[in-house]
Design a protein around this motif. Structure first.
Motif, PDB file in Angstrom:
ATOM      1  N   THR A  96       0.858  -1.181   0.000  1.00 52.16           N
ATOM      2  CA  THR A  96       0.000   0.000   0.000  1.00 52.16           C
ATOM      3  C   THR A  96       0.895   1.232   0.000  1.00 52.16           C
ATOM      4  O   THR A  96       2.090   1.134   0.316  1.00 52.16           O
ATOM      5  CB  THR A  96      -0.884   0.030   1.259  1.00 52.16           C
ATOM      6  N   GLU A  98       1.063   3.496   2.201  1.00 48.49           N
ATOM      7  CA  GLU A  98       1.596   3.655   3.557  1.00 48.49           C
ATOM      8  C   GLU A  98       2.803   2.747   3.784  1.00 48.49           C
ATOM      9  O   GLU A  98       3.777   3.135   4.429  1.00 48.49           O
ATOM     10  CB  GLU A  98       0.512   3.363   4.599  1.00 48.49           C
ATOM     11  N   GLU A  99       2.740   1.534   3.245  1.00 50.85           N
ATOM     12  CA  GLU A  99       3.861   0.601   3.387  1.00 50.85           C
ATOM     13  C   GLU A  99       5.057   1.037   2.546  1.00 50.85           C
ATOM     14  O   GLU A  99       6.208   0.897   2.961  1.00 50.85           O
ATOM     15  CB  GLU A  99       3.421  -0.816   3.000  1.00 50.85           C
ATOM     16  N   ALA A 101       5.865   4.067   1.889  1.00 52.81           N
ATOM     17  CA  ALA A 101       6.480   5.220   2.555  1.00 52.81           C
ATOM     18  C   ALA A 101       7.567   4.801   3.536  1.00 52.81           C
ATOM     19  O   ALA A 101       8.483   5.575   3.830  1.00 52.81           O
ATOM     20  CB  ALA A 101       5.411   6.049   3.266  1.00 52.81           C
ATOM     21  N   ASP A 102       7.502   3.567   4.023  1.00 52.89           N
ATOM     22  CA  ASP A 102       8.501   3.066   4.970  1.00 52.89           C
ATOM     23  C   ASP A 102       9.757   2.497   4.301  1.00 52.89           C
ATOM     24  O   ASP A 102      10.706   2.130   4.987  1.00 52.89           O
ATOM     25  CB  ASP A 102       7.892   1.993   5.867  1.00 52.89           C
TER      26      ASP A 102
END
Length: 141
Positions: A96, A98-99, A101-102
């Motif tokens: 995703t 959000e994932e 972004a890490d």
């Protein structure tokens, strides 16, 4: 000049054809062995950055249902830039936003099994390209 006058045209054309076949096989193997290398016809986001060493890297992502379903990279850089670009694309698959972004240069270095200090900029370029691609996806441009 004497070398070329002693060779027949059929020998020269045969050698050229053999070279063309070898290059074709090499390109085919590159795509078969590294399915994340190349471009996506209609990506949802693309970023193209130039690193401090002069290498360029392009990364494209396609999303479906909020997850990356296809990720491809291209680089004109060295072997390490190639490995880091492939790592960034593979790490983004099925993730995703959000994932994604890490995913940073540390995650990419770890994925490729570590890098010599003088090559760590390759992971930084790959991570930066991935993050810029994500940013473009999120802002819709």
């Amino acid at each position: 000049m004497e070398l070329f006058s002693s060779l027949s045209w059929t020998t020269i054309l045969g050698a050229a054809a053999l070279l063309f076949i070898i290059i074709g096989i090499w390109v085919g193997l590159q795509y078969w062995l590294n399915p994340t290398y190349g471009t996506i016809d209609e990506p949802d986001a693309t970023a193209d950055l130039k690193g401090s060493c002069g290498d360029s890297m392009k990364l494209s992502l396609s999303f479906r249902n909020g997850r990356v379903v296809d990720a491809k990279y291209w680089t004109n850089g060295c072997r390490m830039s190639n490995a880091c670009g492939a790592a960034a694309a593979k790490l983004a698959l099925n993730k995703t936003p959000e994932e994604i972004a890490d995913i940073d240069h540390v995650a990419i270095e770890k994925f490729v099994g570590g890098l010599p200090q003088e090559e760590s900029h390759c992971a930084t370029l790959a991570a930066g390209t991935l993050q810029e691609c994500l940013r473009r996806y999120l802002v819709g441009s």
